[in-house]
Design a protein around this motif. Structure first.
Motif, PDB file in Angstrom:
ATOM      1  N   TYR A 111       0.835  -1.186   0.000  1.00 16.58           N
ATOM      2  CA  TYR A 111       0.000   0.000   0.000  1.00 16.58           C
ATOM      3  C   TYR A 111       0.872   1.239   0.000  1.00 16.58           C
ATOM      4  O   TYR A 111       1.909   1.287   0.641  1.00 16.58           O
TER       5      TYR A 111
ATOM      6  N   ASP B  57      -3.040   6.256   1.126  1.00 15.68           N
ATOM      7  CA  ASP B  57      -4.209   5.570   0.592  1.00 15.68           C
ATOM      8  C   ASP B  57      -5.355   5.657   1.586  1.00 15.68           C
ATOM      9  O   ASP B  57      -5.155   5.714   2.797  1.00 15.68           O
TER      10      ASP B  57
ATOM     11  N   ALA C 197       5.627   5.689  -8.565  1.00 11.92           N
ATOM     12  CA  ALA C 197       4.591   4.772  -8.085  1.00 11.92           C
ATOM     13  C   ALA C 197       5.156   3.869  -7.021  1.00 11.92           C
ATOM     14  O   ALA C 197       6.360   3.599  -6.964  1.00 11.92           O
TER      15      ALA C 197
ATOM     16  N   GLU D 246       0.396   1.983  -7.163  1.00  9.41           N
ATOM     17  CA  GLU D 246      -0.319   3.208  -6.851  1.00  9.41           C
ATOM     18  C   GLU D 246       0.537   4.402  -7.279  1.00  9.41           C
ATOM     19  O   GLU D 246       1.697   4.526  -6.889  1.00  9.41           O
TER      20      GLU D 246
END
Length: 1004
Positions: A612, A616, A693, A697
């Protein structure tokens, strides 16, 4: 009364049995593998000079399996059963045992049983009375067998067969086909479908009769025995021969539900009952293939040896408990969620409760008392396991976890048990299981995947187990533990710990499933539960790599990967587990996949960080016990770290919104400074834009022309196309270590917005004594202001409050003299006076065991000064790196005197930030994150941190640096790199003449 041969299978030649329980005492330490039977067999056979008829005359049994370490003085117990004609061997064994240790034929120090034991006692297994010779032992004869069979024929159904040692039962010939080695044996419930168990029971007894010169009856065409249910798992055991060669000797353990279409004949009861004492399957004489018949309530008739001591008592050894206590103290200091210190400005999110109700021991007497109480906790059968404390936390990678944490004393007890069981269980585990195992890491898993790729594996089935820890069926866990540890009190204690209820916000939640995340035993037991899954895949030729509940299966062709996917689902379904379909797919290597923070693409492997990205939105609350908590208000989260933006994009003056990355730097003439820190990220380019990234993400997507410079702090990755694009657009890419030390720069050689002109202006400006003194005054003023503020916040604290108030006033009196200092020498005197007052106040605030009386260095002579010295060094490195990125010469300053290669400007510009190091050190001391006695080494060369303590201190320091702070006149907080960049820009504006004064950082 002898058995009459009117029934189908005459067992008379195998009776009577006589058995001796032997207790030894170790005279020197010994180390076993999990299962002791191979080593014990080798020891017994060596004492008897390996007679040819050993396998048909004697068989051994031990309940000591599972314990690996014995010390001098510890006892060891096993039994030897003699069939007819084996009484002489039993007498000879006792005679040779009495001669130990001098008469031992084995002396190899690699063997656990050799010349390191002496005989303590011999007793009759069936009566418990002392025995001298086999002739005086009670006989388990035909009459005893008939009585036991009668009891079982009248026992209430259902009945179960539980394996007590690994069973090596050959699969049906038509099913095993061309299988070789360990794959020939039953390991799954369907392998034993139909009459196979009955056939193998017949074969074992018939083979024993045949080798003793008897003619057994032929195998029955139809067996009445059926197996409607089974819960089986494979254990990968092995042994070492006399030449040192390793041999696999795994087997199946678990439980079978027995069923008959019609009441079984007496003959079948005789086979089943006698098989308990003799064992069935391959390696029967080793003690393999032993089982026990049981009722639903676990009642049984089998007479069996008991271990000399319980594993709980072994875990309660003082040295083991002390190691567990220290480990839990360190773990609590390093990882346990906690409220923020009153001195800290920034709040750290937490759920309002501290995990530990019990204060940790602060001296040797308190620790000794705590350990004595923990020993009682472990060894008292009536001890009632307390409830677990529920805590909802977010991992550093953003994932929510519903923790269920035992009280501190029980955590120590569980850790002590884990230290006892762990080494033994680890020896049974699948070779490509890498999570929660000593000496193994995600990097080892990555290397394993690389090796398989080189062997031609080009397809990947990747997935993880859906909600694994909260889904484990505790009945399956209990069965595994009972098959491995039998009647040891350990099993009941483990199940009580695993099944304890959770108390959360006044609610008591009963649990029926799941391993509590927060228990020191859960990782070990998780691997135990998944090991059968590992071996299922291995037995069918698949290449599994697993880390906890995350795994990948590698195959050479797409069809094999699809087959693996189907097998994985079936194997997990046996244990009531399912896959997380959102993370499940079959892909080729060339497409690339992420696993354990690595990006795999053909032969390329990049460490790109966790699953993650920071910032987020949190995932939904996890199931398990938390799903049964009444919802009254939004769920609070306990953060293990203060998550800071990992990337610095955006323009000046723009406040962050929501969870978006905050601005790092500002729009200058050349654009935005981009700093990438924290968990590893991947820098790429797409359609002329800079893309950063982490774990798929996107953290930043920015045109190259809008960036001034890129600084990668830590182990981040930039692709070759991205680096070429940066050079084409004149974007310098700087590299620094995770601790801030500048490593170098990739640059196209063309001057940027300022180029060397800024260096000339810097030299001119700082060569002017008046201008340099003005800038130096501003830096010292900022330093004294922050010192006063640290002490002001300490005034309300009970320890050192009055001293802090007095010294804060003394520093306040020095502030006006800063502006009146006539030269650098005078300014240095003012700063020195304030520093003495400041550190005197800190000395009153810090616990006495730290031995801190004031600042000393080169070398530091006490633990707190050692923290400060290392902390200042790390801060200096970060400041110097940002100076280089912003185009300033680090060797030309305004306050500190140059010497050698010292970057004096870095020493100058770190002055306003030194208090961050001091606050981190103060927090480490007050929160007991570090132990001044255990974590430091004091010698003639000064005081230094141990390697482990140094790692923890640097981690705490980085957390402090990443925690945003707000500058005066600013509208939102920023982490260290942002504030350093803004201070550098202010200095550059002053150097250029665009600002009348240099205004360094001051915290609001």
């Amino acid at each position: 009364m002898p058995l009459k041969p009117f029934f189908m299978f005459d067992l008379t030649p195998l009776l009577p049995l006589r058995a001796l329980t032997i207790t030894l005492r170790f005279t020197a330490p010994a180390h076993f593998r999990f299962f002791h039977q191979p080593a014990l067999t080798a020891f017994v056979r060596s004492l008897l000079d390996s007679p040819d008829d050993y396998d048909t005359r004697l068989t051994i049994d031990t309940a000591e399996s599972g314990r690996t370490d014995y010390l001098a003085g510890d006892r060891y117990r096993f039994s030897v059963t003699a069939l007819p004609g084996g009484e002489g061997l039993l007498d000879r064994l006792v005679e040779r045992l009495r001669q130990l240790p001098a008469g031992a034929p084995l002396t190899d120090r690699m063997l656990p049983l050799r010349d390191n034991v002496e005989l303590e006692s011999c007793v009759d297994l069936f009566t418990g009375e002392a025995a001298e010779r086999a002739g005086g032992l009670a006989a388990y004869d035909a009459a005893a067998l008939e009585r036991e069979c009668a009891l079982w024929s009248e026992a209430p159904t259902p009945l179960y067969l539980r394996w007590l040692s690994p069973a090596r039962l050959l699969r049906a010939k038509e099913e095993r086909k061309d299988a070789t080695g360990e794959h020939r044996f039953c390991r799954d419930p369907h392998h034993l479908d139909g009459p196979l168990l009955a056939a193998r029971l017949h074969d074992a007894l018939a083979d024993l009769l045949r080798r003793r010169g008897e003619t057994p009856a032929p195998r029955d065409d139809v067996a009445p025995l059926q197996l409607p249910a089974a819960d089986l798992f494979w254990v990968a055991a092995g042994y070492r021969d006399e030449a040192g060669g390793e041999h696999a000797m795994g087997g199946v353990l678990g439980q079978l539900l027995l069923h008959w279409d019609a009441p079984p004949m007496t003959d079948w009861w005789r086979r089943l009952v006698l098989g308990q004492y003799l064992g069935i399957g391959q390696r029967r004489s080793f003690g393999w293939g032993r089982y026990r018949l049981e009722t639903r309530e676990a009642d049984h008739t089998l007479t069996r040896v008991e271990a000399a001591d319980t594993l709980l008592r072994h875990a309660a050894r003082p040295d083991n408990l002390l190691a567990a206590h220290r480990a839990m103290e360190e773990n609590r200091a390093r990882r346990a969620p906690r409220p923020p210190l009153p001195e800290e400005d920034e709040e750290e999110p937490w759920d309002g409760e501290v995990i530990d109700e019990t204060e940790e021991a602060t001296d040797d007497d308190e620790r000794e008392a705590a350990l004595a109480e923990t020993a009682r906790t472990l060894t008292t059968p009536a001890y009632r396991v307390p409830p677990l404390k529920g805590v909802v936390a977010r991992d550093p990678d953003g994932e929510l976890r519903a923790l269920a944490v035992p009280p501190f004393r029980d955590r120590v007890a569980q850790r002590a048990v884990a230290q006892t069981l762990g080494p033994a269980l680890d020896g049974l585990m699948y070779e490509a299981s890498f999570g929660f195992r000593p000496g193994r890491s995600r990097h080892d898993a990555a290397r394993r995947i690389q090796a398989l790729y080189r062997e031609g594996y080009r397809w990947v089935f990747e997935s993880d187990i859906d909600d694994f820890f909260d889904s484990v069926d505790l009945s399956h866990l209990a069965l595994r533990l009972e098959c491995l540890y039998h009647d040891d009190a350990l099993v009941a204690r483990l199940m009580a710990w695993m099944g304890a209820p959770v108390v959360y916000r006044g609610e008591r939640i009963e649990r029926r499933r799941g391993l509590p995340q927060g228990s020191p035993l859960s990782p070990l037991l998780a691997n135990l539960m998944l090991d059968d899954f590992d071996h299922d895949l291995q037995a069918r030729g698949f290449r599994l790599v697993r880390f906890a509940d995350d795994f990948v299966v590698l195959a050479k062709r797409r069809e094999q990967a699809d087959e693996a996917a189907a097998l994985v689902r079936r194997s997990l379904a046996d244990w009531g587990l399912t896959l997380n379909e959102a993370k499940t797919r079959v892909i080729p290597f060339e497409q690339g996949f992420r696993y354990l923070g690595f990006l795999f693409m053909n032969e390329l492997v990049l460490d790109v960080g966790g699953r993650y990205a920071k910032g987020d939105a949190p995932p939904p609350p996890p199931p398990g016990w938390l799903a049964r908590v009444p919802v009254r208000e939004p769920l609070p989260l306990k953060g293990f770290d203060a998550a800071s933006p990992a990337v610095a994009p955006a323009a000046a003056g723009r406040a962050p919104t929501g969870d978006a990355p905050a601005a790092i730097g500002e729009r200058g003439e050349a654009g935005t400074l981009v700093v990438v820190s924290g968990e590893p990220a991947l820098v790429t380019t797409h359609e002329g834009r800079l893309n950063i990234a982490r774990d798929e993400e996107t953290l930043l997507d920015l045109p190259f022309d809008h960036a001034e410079a890129l600084l990668l702090v830590g182990r981040h990755h930039i692709t070759t196309p991205a680096l070429r694009a940066a050079l084409e657009h004149g974007l310098p890419v700087h590299f620094a270590t995770a601790r801030g030390h500048y490593e170098g720069c990739a640059w196209n050689g063309r001057a940027g917005a300022d180029g060397s002109r800024l260096w000339l202006l810097q030299q001119q400006r700082m060569a002017d004594p008046s201008a340099a003194l003005t800038a130096a005054r501003a830096l010292v003023s900022a330093r004294l202001t922050h010192q006063r503020e640290v002490l002001r916040q300490a005034v309300s604290r009970a320890a050192g409050g009055e001293a802090a108030a007095r010294q804060a006033e003394a520093i306040a009196r020095q502030l006006p003299t800063v502006e009146s200092a006539a030269d650098l020498a005078a300014l240095n005197g003012v700063e020195g006076t304030a520093a003495r007052a400041y550190f005197t106040a800190l000395a009153a605030r810090i616990p006495a065991e730290w031995g801190f009386a004031g600042r000393n260095r080169r070398p530091p002579r006490d633990p707190f000064n050692a923290l400060l010295s290392l902390g200042y060094t790390v801060l200096y490195a970060h400041v110097e790196s940002l100076l280089r990125v912003d185009g300033l010469l680090p060797w030309i300053g305004v306050y500190h005197q140059p010497h050698g290669r010292h970057a004096v400007l870095a020493s100058d510009l770190m002055e306003p930030f030194r208090h961050l190091v001091e606050r981190a050190a103060l927090a480490a001391a007050l929160r007991r994150r570090l132990d001044p006695e255990r974590d430091f080494v004091l010698g003639e060369r000064g005081c230094f941190l141990t390697k482990e303590a140094r790692r923890r201190w640097l981690t705490l320091l980085e957390e402090r640096f990443q925690r945003p702070v707000t500058a005066r006149g600013d509208d939102h907080p920023r982490p260290l790199h942002q504030q350093l960049h803004r201070q550098n820009r202010a200095l550059i504006a002053w150097i250029r003449g665009e600002a009348e004064r240099f205004t360094p950082f001051r915290q609001r």
